[in-house]
Design a protein around this motif. Structure first.
Motif, mmCIF file in Angstrom:
data_model
loop_
_atom_site.group_PDB
_atom_site.id
_atom_site.type_symbol
_atom_site.label_atom_id
_atom_site.label_comp_id
_atom_site.label_asym_id
_atom_site.label_seq_id
_atom_site.Cartn_x
_atom_site.Cartn_y
_atom_site.Cartn_z
ATOM 1 N N GLU A 1 0.848 -1.187 0.000
ATOM 2 C CA GLU A 1 0.000 0.000 0.000
ATOM 3 C C GLU A 1 0.886 1.241 0.000
ATOM 4 N N LYS B 1 -5.638 -0.307 -1.690
ATOM 5 C CA LYS B 1 -5.371 -0.698 -3.079
ATOM 6 C C LYS B 1 -5.042 -2.177 -3.244
ATOM 7 N N ASP B 2 -4.411 -2.787 -2.222
ATOM 8 C CA ASP B 2 -3.841 -4.121 -2.408
ATOM 9 C C ASP B 2 -4.467 -5.155 -1.477
#
Length: 358
Positions: A61, A88-89
């Motif tokens: 991230e 995001k991940d």
């Protein structure tokens, strides 16, 4: 009050879950006219973010913060400061196998008992992912405190059996941080080896962080229920995986005589100071002008790769082997979180103190 807001005047409310769209916060009560260095705030987040090295979780991230309100032309306006950090991940499928199973020493069972429904993806709201928001807010508080030359420095002083033997006065805390965030490079190397061994065996380690707050004026803290050290203790114990807090001499005081523990007052120029600092900079719940020194104990990370006994949400006994990406030791990444929570407490008490004198 649902427990998502911290502070009385300098307040932080946080929102978001580990695998949700984003996490974020709202700072209320920050004085207007504070010049904010947004790069410094991002640097604090970079110190905490996952994926820093091979001994942290490999979740990647950027933890890039976006401020949505409360700042105009680089200065705070006195209105609520809203900000957001995207997720995001997140790999939610890593957690599908445990959606009906309680992970040992996690919040899974307790959340089910309280709410009857839980977000099992990464622990949802109970995840340490939420602490990124605290770091961003603490970075704002640090810049406010810098106006009074108050400095906060935390470091790793123990991981498992590897521990600093030097006193604080002999440590070089101005040196650049290493990845372990231990100021002694030899001990840091020992700590790294222990973390690597735990990671490779599917296990985890705990440790201790020491924090020093310099240049705190005498007089911060409120009588009885809002003692300065009580609020520092609450702040630290609100951090994921924290199991212990001690200030000054802490538990060692129980084995001392009053004649050796008492901090004698002396005059140093125009200032009144103490010869020793067993009080840790706080007496009667109020700062005495000496450095505030405290230590926080972190348990081993609960997510480990070894098979463990547990039960599912039907009460049936089973076993679990946790998959996914997890820190073998969270302590190095927790250093900026400790500093952030300390900054929020001191900033709040600094503003409260402004209302106590004519």
């Amino acid at each position: 009050m649902a427990g998502n807001t911290f502070g009385k005047i300098f307040q932080l409310s946080t929102y978001g879950e580990s695998h949700g769209t984003a996490i974020g916060g709202i700072i209320d009560g920050c004085p207007a006219g504070l010049n904010l260095d947004l790069e410094k705030i991002q640097k604090e987040l970079d110190r905490r973010r996952p994926g820093q090295s091979d001994i942290t979780t490999q979740r990647s991230e950027s933890d890039t913060v976006t401020f949505l309100s409360g700042i105009f032309e680089g200065k705070t306006t006195g209105t609520p400061i809203a900000f957001q950090i995207p997720n995001k991940d997140q790999i939610s499928k890593d957690y599908s196998a445990i959606k009906d199973v309680y992970r040992p020493s996690h919040a899974d069972f307790a959340y089910d008992a309280k709410y009857g429904h839980r977000d099992y993806r990464g622990g949802g709201r109970s995840s340490a992912r939420e602490t990124a928001v605290r770091v961003a807010a603490g970075a704002v508080a640090k810049q406010f405190l810098a106006l009074s030359e108050i400095k906060i420095k935390a470091f790793v002083s123990c991981i498992a059996e590897a521990e600093l033997s030097e006193g604080i006065e002999n440590l070089d805390l101005s040196a650049p941080e290493n990845e372990i965030r231990c100021p002694d490079p030899i001990v840091a190397s020992q700590m790294r080896k222990l973390i690597e061994e735990a990671r490779d065996s599917g296990d985890s380690l705990g440790g201790i962080i020491t924090c020093i707050i310099e240049n705190v004026p005498a007089g911060l803290g409120e009588p009885v229920f809002d003692k300065l050290h009580a609020n520092l203790g609450k702040a630290m114990l609100s951090i994921n995986a924290v199991k212990g807090f001690e200030i000054g001499s802490g538990f060692a005081a129980a084995k001392m005589r009053g004649s050796e523990h008492n901090d004698s007052f002396v005059k140093s120029g125009s200032k009144t100071i103490t010869k020793t600092n067993y009080s840790g900079g706080v007496q009667g719940g109020i700062s005495n002008g000496m450095n505030i020194v405290f230590r926080i104990a972190f348990k081993p990370v609960a997510s480990i790769g070894k098979s463990q006994d547990t039960v599912n949400n039907k009460g049936e006994e089973t076993n679990i082997k946790i998959e996914g990406r997890h820190d073998p030791c969270v302590v190095p990444r927790a250093v900026p979180i400790v500093e952030a929570m300390a900054a929020l407490v001191i900033a709040d008490h600094s503003l409260i103190n402004r209302s106590t004198k004519v």
